[in-house]
Design an enzyme around this catalytic site. Structure first.
Site, PDB file in Angstrom:
ATOM      1  N   GLU A 163     -21.048  16.281   0.358  1.00  0.00           N
ATOM      2  CA  GLU A 163     -22.469  16.909   0.371  1.00  0.00           C
ATOM      3  C   GLU A 163     -23.191  15.919  -0.546  1.00  0.00           C
TER       4      GLU A 163
ATOM      5  N   THR B  52     -17.907  10.149   6.517  1.00  0.00           N
ATOM      6  CA  THR B  52     -17.798   9.295   5.206  1.00  0.00           C
ATOM      7  C   THR B  52     -16.016   8.155   5.542  1.00  0.00           C
TER       8      THR B  52
ATOM      9  N   GLY C 296     -14.115  17.320   8.932  1.00  0.00           N
ATOM     10  CA  GLY C 296     -13.694  18.593   9.007  1.00  0.00           C
ATOM     11  C   GLY C 296     -13.485  18.391  10.610  1.00  0.00           C
TER      12      GLY C 296
HETATM   13  C1  LIG Z   1     -13.091  30.014   4.159  1.00  0.00           C
HETATM   14  C2  LIG Z   1     -14.190  28.259   3.738  1.00  0.00           C
HETATM   15  C3  LIG Z   1     -15.689  28.922   3.624  1.00  0.00           C
HETATM   16  C4  LIG Z   1     -16.475  27.547   4.294  1.00  0.00           C
HETATM   17  C5  LIG Z   1     -17.769  28.105   4.529  1.00  0.00           C
HETATM   18  C6  LIG Z   1     -18.709  26.711   4.336  1.00  0.00           C
HETATM   19  C7  LIG Z   1     -19.201  26.298   5.552  1.00  0.00           C
HETATM   20  C8  LIG Z   1     -20.242  25.185   4.974  1.00  0.00           C
HETATM   21  C9  LIG Z   1     -19.857  23.678   5.453  1.00  0.00           C
HETATM   22  C10 LIG Z   1     -20.517  23.083   5.113  1.00  0.00           C
HETATM   23  C11 LIG Z   1     -19.033  21.985   5.232  1.00  0.00           C
HETATM   24  C12 LIG Z   1     -19.386  20.507   4.804  1.00  0.00           C
HETATM   25  C13 LIG Z   1     -18.076  19.247   5.158  1.00  0.00           C
HETATM   26  C14 LIG Z   1     -18.876  18.807   4.072  1.00  0.00           C
HETATM   27  C15 LIG Z   1     -19.218  17.337   5.168  1.00  0.00           C
HETATM   28  C16 LIG Z   1     -19.974  16.099   4.341  1.00  0.00           C
HETATM   29  O1  LIG Z   1     -19.383  16.056   2.592  1.00  0.00           O
HETATM   30  S1  LIG Z   1     -21.022  15.142   5.113  1.00  0.00           S
HETATM   31  C17 LIG Z   1     -21.062  13.385   3.890  1.00  0.00           C
HETATM   32  C18 LIG Z   1     -21.863  13.759   2.412  1.00  0.00           C
HETATM   33  N1  LIG Z   1     -22.051  12.477   2.585  1.00  0.00           N
HETATM   34  C19 LIG Z   1     -23.232  12.337   1.308  1.00  0.00           C
HETATM   35  O2  LIG Z   1     -23.851  13.455   0.778  1.00  0.00           O
HETATM   36  C20 LIG Z   1     -23.426  11.295   0.512  1.00  0.00           C
HETATM   37  C21 LIG Z   1     -24.177  11.069  -0.618  1.00  0.00           C
HETATM   38  N2  LIG Z   1     -24.453   9.955  -0.695  1.00  0.00           N
HETATM   39  C22 LIG Z   1     -25.972   9.532   0.020  1.00  0.00           C
HETATM   40  O3  LIG Z   1     -26.904  10.738  -0.047  1.00  0.00           O
HETATM   41  C23 LIG Z   1     -27.197   8.653  -0.690  1.00  0.00           C
HETATM   42  O4  LIG Z   1     -25.851   7.441  -0.283  1.00  0.00           O
HETATM   43  C24 LIG Z   1     -27.756   8.276  -1.990  1.00  0.00           C
HETATM   44  C25 LIG Z   1     -26.677   8.738  -3.223  1.00  0.00           C
HETATM   45  C26 LIG Z   1     -28.535   9.442  -1.710  1.00  0.00           C
HETATM   46  C27 LIG Z   1     -28.027   6.851  -2.079  1.00  0.00           C
HETATM   47  O5  LIG Z   1     -28.852   6.546  -0.645  1.00  0.00           O
HETATM   48  P1  LIG Z   1     -29.580   5.482  -0.754  1.00  0.00           P
HETATM   49  O6  LIG Z   1     -29.616   4.914   0.890  1.00  0.00           O
HETATM   50  O7  LIG Z   1     -29.250   4.257  -1.207  1.00  0.00           O
HETATM   51  O8  LIG Z   1     -30.791   5.494  -1.602  1.00  0.00           O
HETATM   52  P2  LIG Z   1     -31.685   5.292  -2.879  1.00  0.00           P
HETATM   53  O9  LIG Z   1     -31.657   4.123  -2.886  1.00  0.00           O
HETATM   54  O10 LIG Z   1     -30.487   5.793  -3.575  1.00  0.00           O
HETATM   55  O11 LIG Z   1     -32.888   5.963  -2.572  1.00  0.00           O
HETATM   56  C28 LIG Z   1     -33.624   5.186  -1.873  1.00  0.00           C
HETATM   57  C29 LIG Z   1     -35.025   6.677  -1.546  1.00  0.00           C
HETATM   58  O12 LIG Z   1     -34.457   7.130  -0.380  1.00  0.00           O
HETATM   59  C30 LIG Z   1     -35.081   8.249  -1.510  1.00  0.00           C
HETATM   60  N3  LIG Z   1     -33.798   9.505  -0.316  1.00  0.00           N
HETATM   61  C31 LIG Z   1     -32.333   9.999  -0.941  1.00  0.00           C
HETATM   62  N4  LIG Z   1     -31.697  10.465   0.181  1.00  0.00           N
HETATM   63  C32 LIG Z   1     -32.601  10.992   1.260  1.00  0.00           C
HETATM   64  C33 LIG Z   1     -32.672  12.510   1.214  1.00  0.00           C
HETATM   65  N5  LIG Z   1     -31.370  13.155   2.121  1.00  0.00           N
HETATM   66  N6  LIG Z   1     -33.039  12.507   2.221  1.00  0.00           N
HETATM   67  C34 LIG Z   1     -35.354  12.238   1.354  1.00  0.00           C
HETATM   68  N7  LIG Z   1     -34.386  10.810   0.428  1.00  0.00           N
HETATM   69  C35 LIG Z   1     -33.813  10.565  -0.034  1.00  0.00           C
HETATM   70  C36 LIG Z   1     -33.870   8.547  -2.645  1.00  0.00           C
HETATM   71  O13 LIG Z   1     -34.488  10.061  -3.020  1.00  0.00           O
HETATM   72  C37 LIG Z   1     -34.763   6.877  -3.046  1.00  0.00           C
HETATM   73  O14 LIG Z   1     -36.513   7.343  -2.768  1.00  0.00           O
HETATM   74  P3  LIG Z   1     -37.302   6.419  -3.484  1.00  0.00           P
HETATM   75  O15 LIG Z   1     -36.898   6.537  -5.217  1.00  0.00           O
HETATM   76  O16 LIG Z   1     -36.885   5.276  -3.308  1.00  0.00           O
HETATM   77  O17 LIG Z   1     -38.786   6.770  -3.405  1.00  0.00           O
HETATM   78  C1  LIG Z   2     -12.658  19.490   1.637  1.00  0.00           C
HETATM   79  C2  LIG Z   2     -14.219  18.183   1.227  1.00  0.00           C
HETATM   80  C3  LIG Z   2     -14.297  18.510   3.254  1.00  0.00           C
HETATM   81  C4  LIG Z   2     -15.472  16.987   3.462  1.00  0.00           C
HETATM   82  N1  LIG Z   2     -15.472  16.990   4.503  1.00  0.00           N
HETATM   83  C5  LIG Z   2     -16.623  16.118   5.180  1.00  0.00           C
HETATM   84  C6  LIG Z   2     -17.506  15.446   6.350  1.00  0.00           C
HETATM   85  O1  LIG Z   2     -16.783  16.693   6.811  1.00  0.00           O
HETATM   86  N2  LIG Z   2     -17.590  14.353   7.048  1.00  0.00           N
HETATM   87  C7  LIG Z   2     -17.746  13.551   6.109  1.00  0.00           C
HETATM   88  O2  LIG Z   2     -17.965  12.601   6.779  1.00  0.00           O
HETATM   89  N3  LIG Z   2     -17.588  13.289   4.675  1.00  0.00           N
HETATM   90  C8  LIG Z   2     -16.810  14.925   4.223  1.00  0.00           C
HETATM   91  N4  LIG Z   2     -16.429  14.982   3.091  1.00  0.00           N
HETATM   92  C9  LIG Z   2     -16.198  14.078   2.208  1.00  0.00           C
HETATM   93  C10 LIG Z   2     -17.366  13.677   1.381  1.00  0.00           C
HETATM   94  O3  LIG Z   2     -19.092  13.478   0.971  1.00  0.00           O
HETATM   95  C11 LIG Z   2     -16.975  12.902  -0.146  1.00  0.00           C
HETATM   96  O4  LIG Z   2     -15.604  12.698  -0.677  1.00  0.00           O
HETATM   97  C12 LIG Z   2     -18.286  12.669  -1.089  1.00  0.00           C
HETATM   98  O5  LIG Z   2     -19.574  12.300  -0.889  1.00  0.00           O
HETATM   99  C13 LIG Z   2     -17.928  12.139  -2.353  1.00  0.00           C
HETATM  100  O6  LIG Z   2     -17.711  10.766  -1.851  1.00  0.00           O
HETATM  101  P1  LIG Z   2     -16.238   9.843  -2.358  1.00  0.00           P
HETATM  102  O7  LIG Z   2     -15.313  10.323  -1.784  1.00  0.00           O
HETATM  103  O8  LIG Z   2     -16.878   8.178  -2.522  1.00  0.00           O
HETATM  104  O9  LIG Z   2     -16.472   9.522  -3.574  1.00  0.00           O
HETATM  105  P2  LIG Z   2     -16.939   8.384  -5.173  1.00  0.00           P
HETATM  106  O10 LIG Z   2     -18.199   8.096  -4.343  1.00  0.00           O
HETATM  107  O11 LIG Z   2     -16.006   7.196  -4.434  1.00  0.00           O
HETATM  108  O12 LIG Z   2     -16.852   8.780  -6.711  1.00  0.00           O
HETATM  109  C14 LIG Z   2     -15.533   9.140  -7.174  1.00  0.00           C
HETATM  110  C15 LIG Z   2     -16.355   8.380  -8.710  1.00  0.00           C
HETATM  111  O13 LIG Z   2     -17.373   7.668  -8.919  1.00  0.00           O
HETATM  112  C16 LIG Z   2     -18.358   8.048  -9.255  1.00  0.00           C
HETATM  113  N5  LIG Z   2     -20.207   6.862  -8.840  1.00  0.00           N
HETATM  114  C17 LIG Z   2     -19.829   6.965  -7.239  1.00  0.00           C
HETATM  115  N6  LIG Z   2     -21.004   6.428  -6.818  1.00  0.00           N
HETATM  116  C18 LIG Z   2     -21.832   6.668  -8.367  1.00  0.00           C
HETATM  117  C19 LIG Z   2     -22.515   6.254  -8.627  1.00  0.00           C
HETATM  118  N7  LIG Z   2     -23.682   5.356  -7.868  1.00  0.00           N
HETATM  119  N8  LIG Z   2     -23.517   6.329 -10.091  1.00  0.00           N
HETATM  120  C20 LIG Z   2     -21.761   6.928 -11.278  1.00  0.00           C
HETATM  121  N9  LIG Z   2     -21.464   7.375 -10.673  1.00  0.00           N
HETATM  122  C21 LIG Z   2     -20.565   6.726  -9.411  1.00  0.00           C
HETATM  123  C22 LIG Z   2     -18.561   9.786  -8.690  1.00  0.00           C
HETATM  124  O14 LIG Z   2     -19.304  10.076  -9.408  1.00  0.00           O
HETATM  125  C23 LIG Z   2     -17.187  10.286  -8.897  1.00  0.00           C
HETATM  126  O15 LIG Z   2     -16.909  10.593 -10.740  1.00  0.00           O
HETATM  127  C24 LIG Z   2     -15.315  15.682   2.814  1.00  0.00           C
HETATM  128  C25 LIG Z   2     -15.137  16.143   1.377  1.00  0.00           C
HETATM  129  C26 LIG Z   2     -14.357  17.173   0.593  1.00  0.00           C
HETATM  130  C27 LIG Z   2     -13.278  16.834  -0.403  1.00  0.00           C
END
Ligand SMILES: CCCCCCCCCCCCCCCC(=O)SCCNC(=O)CCNC(=O)[C@H](O)C(C)(C)COP(=O)(O)OP(=O)(O)OC[C@H]1O[C@@H](n2cnc3c(N)ncnc32)[C@H](O)[C@@H]1OP(=O)(O)O
Ligand SMILES: Cc1cc2nc3c(=O)[nH]c(=O)nc-3n(C[C@H](O)[C@H](O)[C@H](O)COP(=O)(O)OP(=O)(O)OC[C@H]3O[C@@H](n4cnc5c(N)ncnc54)[C@H](O)[C@@H]3O)c2cc1C
Length: 665
Positions: free
Chosen positions: A433, A151, A190
């Site tokens: 995520e 991110t 993180g």
């Molecule tokens: C006390 C404390 C205890 C705590 C204990 C906790 C322990 C546990 C800790 C965990 C800790 C984590 C901490 C947070 C860590 C982050 O948050 S890391 C950052 C995570 N970031 C995200 O998840 C970002 C979200 N965004 C996305 O995944 C992608 O950009 C989107 C929204 C899927 C759109 O991607 P895009 O490349 O624009 O894809 P799009 O054009 O929409 O789709 C193209 C094609 O790919 C496919 N596709 C897209 N994504 C995928 C995929 N991933 N796989 C397969 N196909 C896919 C679509 O289905 C589509 O297929 P078709 O319809 O064409 O057949």
């Molecule tokens: C506690 C915490 C830990 C994290 N840890 C990590 C980490 O370790 N590594 C890392 O890389 N990231 C990490 N992140 C980041 C996290 O993965 C992103 O914040 C998350 O994927 C959301 O993306 P954003 O912040 O850009 O939100 P945005 O996409 O800016 O979302 C803002 C608003 O816009 C809307 N929006 C955005 N796009 C669309 C769309 N296409 N259609 C409709 N609505 C839309 C959303 O629904 C939301 O309401 C962490 C976040 C948090 C809160």
């Protein structure tokens, strides 16, 4: 204060339990050997005195909290290493891979969290065998500490919009990492602030001016001896947050930082010495870590809820308030049916997502095996399932954790209850995520595609197979099977009307993108409805399967919870069901009665059910939820730890209040 062994209210509750608690614990742990293994690790971890806090975390400064969390992370790492626990390798459940134990030591997260949850899994999942050999060992021994930096300040959701660049220089066989703007700074990872010396950086690969999409790179950011940031690296912490304040989330920018070619993780895509790019069999394989973490979040969400509901139900059994009948003593608040309504669904929901998470994990493992031999057929369905179940588990469980907090009245607002912290870490799962709305839209994309292909005769994947059924009106049926069919009808109805709207909007001249945006509220509704149908179906079939092996007493209680879950959801989603099925007012009246009967039936087992989650007091970390039920004594003991209580009069009295009182300001 001398305490009796157990609060008599809890003693009484435990005596009414109709099933064998240990049997349920074993089932929830996925086997008696898993329970034994978990308890052995817990015994070891919780006996280490360095892991106990003298002063509660909330009374420390931000800096002190971080330093304390680092100190404990190091001790904990050592203890877990001695027990042979493999960190960074996920299992079916939070409990069996010891995340629950690990994170009980930190109420607000560990700065090593991303090392285990994403850095190591990305090396394992995205590195080729030589890279795994090199980096996995170093990471496991904590010679290097890393995170997952994807991110950026400007983009989290839209990964294709990430700006960090990795430009290949074939002369030196290096990549040059650069952050071209403020918005391209990594933001959130993180541990990144002051803890990690390496990280996985997701960056846009460019070779000879040509873009090749986002790829994973392993990048050293701090010196291994001095821990100083390396030249060209700008790194720091992002500041205070709603939760995870000891996780040390950070920012990171690069000024033309060079890394060797082999620091791109090359399991799926490769760049040769002379700058030739070989693309992976499926470009979405670079998103693999996210799929895996989404799968594991379903279990984490269920686990957070099970901890919150254990606290709230135990407290509700020892708390007495108001009068039910004038001439009788104040009842336990758990006797109020409204309280049962708030809490019992928490137990059932936690079971539903726990059992679904085990099933989803097995689907994921099956896909992994197939992927290893070049078969990606299951990926689209797995991606849709991971997105959708991540969303509904995180949002349902977070809502119910908050309900647990509120159900404890004022005391639930105390940090010492641990309910506010549980809410904080749970609500984060709705954002990280993959933000929940965005994940529902991803699910809808897969569903619409399947629907359209299905209408041209292509078969549906297993969890969508009911789309093929004709939507013939039929009499309402309140059996589990009948309710499941009804929810499948809702799912079909919502999806088919979303597709009709999309078609109408495009026919009226809107572009496909504008039509999608205009219909997106309907689309997320259709995605949620599919997720509900999946969870209802899997929860029921898993309990039917386990029901064949457990004792009749346990089987009966497990089905009480399944029924409660089904009937509760039917009453919650009455509007949808009235629209898409033959549900009538008469049916609703009888379902309400059924619901009230179920609450009454579950009441004697409430404490047994939460005891079966088998959370030690050290895991719950709560004044309200301890096994012995002495909530008031613990509240007072914790209050006395407030630094303000160390002196009878605070110096601010003399400095400010007294002059105010005397008119001498
Ligand atoms: C006390 C404390 C205890 C705590 C204990 C906790 C322990 C546990 C800790 C965990 C800790 C984590 C901490 C947070 C860590 C982050 O948050 S890391 C950052 C995570 N970031 C995200 O998840 C970002 C979200 N965004 C996305 O995944 C992608 O950009 C989107 C929204 C899927 C759109 O991607 P895009 O490349 O624009 O894809 P799009 O054009 O929409 O789709 C193209 C094609 O790919 C496919 N596709 C897209 N994504 C995928 C995929 N991933 N796989 C397969 N196909 C896919 C679509 O289905 C589509 O297929 P078709 O319809 O064409 O057949
Ligand atoms: C506690 C915490 C830990 C994290 N840890 C990590 C980490 O370790 N590594 C890392 O890389 N990231 C990490 N992140 C980041 C996290 O993965 C992103 O914040 C998350 O994927 C959301 O993306 P954003 O912040 O850009 O939100 P945005 O996409 O800016 O979302 C803002 C608003 O816009 C809307 N929006 C955005 N796009 C669309 C769309 N296409 N259609 C409709 N609505 C839309 C959303 O629904 C939301 O309401 C962490 C976040 C948090 C809160």
């Amino acid at each position: 204060m001398t305490l009796k062994k157990v609060n008599p209210d809890l003693e009484k509750e435990r005596s009414t339990c109709t099933f064998n608690i240990e049997e349920l614990t074993n089932l929830l742990d996925t086997g008696a050997h898993c329970t034994a293994e978990r308890r052995a690790v817990e015994d070891k971890v919780f006996s280490v005195k360095e892991l106990k806090d003298e002063i509660p975390d909330e009374f420390l400064s931000h800096k002190e909290r971080y330093e304390n969390a680092i100190r404990k992370s190091v001790f904990l790492h050592k203890v877990l290493q001695e027990t042979g626990v493999k960190r960074g390798v996920y299992n079916r459940s939070d409990k069996s891979d010891f995340r629950t134990t690990y994170y009980s030591i930190f109420k607000d997260g560990s700065p090593f969290m991303l090392q285990y949850s994403m850095f190591v899994p990305t090396i394992l999942g995205q590195g080729d065998s030589e890279q795994v050999e090199l980096w996995y060992k170093r990471a496991l021994n904590m010679e290097i500490i890393g995170t997952y930096a994807q991110t950026e300040l400007g983009h989290g959701t839209f990964i294709r919009g990430l700006e960090t660049e990795a430009v290949y220089d074939e002369k030196t066989e290096e990549f040059i990492l650069n952050s071209p703007s403020l918005s391209s700074y990594k933001w959130w990872p993180g541990g990144l602030g002051h803890t990690t010396n390496y990280c996985i950086v997701m960056a846009q690969l460019k070779i000879k001016g040509k873009p090749y999409g986002m790829q994973p790179f392993i990048v050293q950011i701090r010196d291994e001896e001095t821990h100083m940031p390396l030249p060209g690296v700008k790194v720091g912490e992002i500041g205070a947050k709603l939760a995870f304040n000891t996780v040390n989330n950070g920012f990171l920018g690069f000024e033309h930082v060079r890394i060797p070619r082999r620091h791109m993780l090359m399991r799926f895509s490769q760049v040769s010495k002379d700058g030739k790019f070989t693309s992976s069999a499926n470009p979405k394989l670079a998103y693999g870590t996210m799929v895996m973490v989404r799968v594991t979040i379903v279990n984490s969400a269920a686990t957070y809820l099970s901890r919150a509901v254990t606290i709230a139900i135990r407290y509700s059994a020892v708390r007495h308030q108001s009068k039910l009948k004038q001439n009788e003593p104040e009842p336990q608040i758990l006797d109020y049916v409204t309280q049962q309504h708030k809490l019992f669904i928490g137990i059932a929901t936690s079971h539903a997502y726990m059992f679904c998470s085990y099933w989803l994990w097995d689907v994921y493992v099956m896909y992994q095996k197939e992927q290893n031999v070049g078969n990606f057929d299951r990926l689209p369905e797995l991606h849709a399932l991971a997105c959708c179940l991540k969303v509904i588990s995180s949002s349902d469980c977070t809502g119910l954790v908050e309900k647990c907090r509120m159900s404890c009245g004022g005391h639930g607002f105390m940090m010492s209850s641990n309910l506010p912290q549980l809410y904080g870490i749970s609500t984060a799962t709705c954002t990280y995520e993959g933000e929940n709305t965005v994940m529902l839209l991803q699910t809808a994309r897969a569903l619409v595609k399947a629907w359209e292909l299905g209408s041209r005769g292509r078969p549906f994947s297993p969890t969508m197979s009911y789309f093929a059924e004709k939507n013939v009106p039929s009499k309402w049926d309140s059996s589990l099977e009948g309710i499941l069919n009804a929810f499948q009808k809702v799912s079909i109805g919502k999806l088919s009307s979303s597709v009709s709207s999309l078609q109408e909007y495009t026919k009226s001249g809107l572009s496909a993108e504008d039509a999608w945006n205009k219909a997106s509220v309907q689309l997320i509704g259709a995605a949620e409805a599919w997720g509900r149908a999946v969870v209802l179906s899997i929860y029921k079939s898993e309990i039917e399967r386990y029901g064949q092996t457990v004792s009749p007493a346990l089987k009966s209680v497990l089905f009480d919870l399944v029924e409660l879950y089904y009937v509760h959801l039917t009453l919650e989603k009455m509007g949808d069901l009235l629209l898409y099925t033959q549900l009538s007012e008469k049916d609703v009246v009888s379902l309400r009665k059924k619901y009230e009967d179920l609450l009454e039936k579950i009441r004697p087992n409430a404490i047994g059910l939460v005891d079966a989650f088998d959370y030690r007091d050290e895991v719950l970390n709560s004044t309200l939820g301890s096994y012995d039920g002495f909530a008031y004594e613990r509240l007072m003991t914790e209050a006395m730890k407030s630094p303000l209580n160390a002196e009878p009069v605070n110096q601010s009295f003399h400095k400010y209040i007294k002059p105010l009182m005397k008119g001498k300001l």
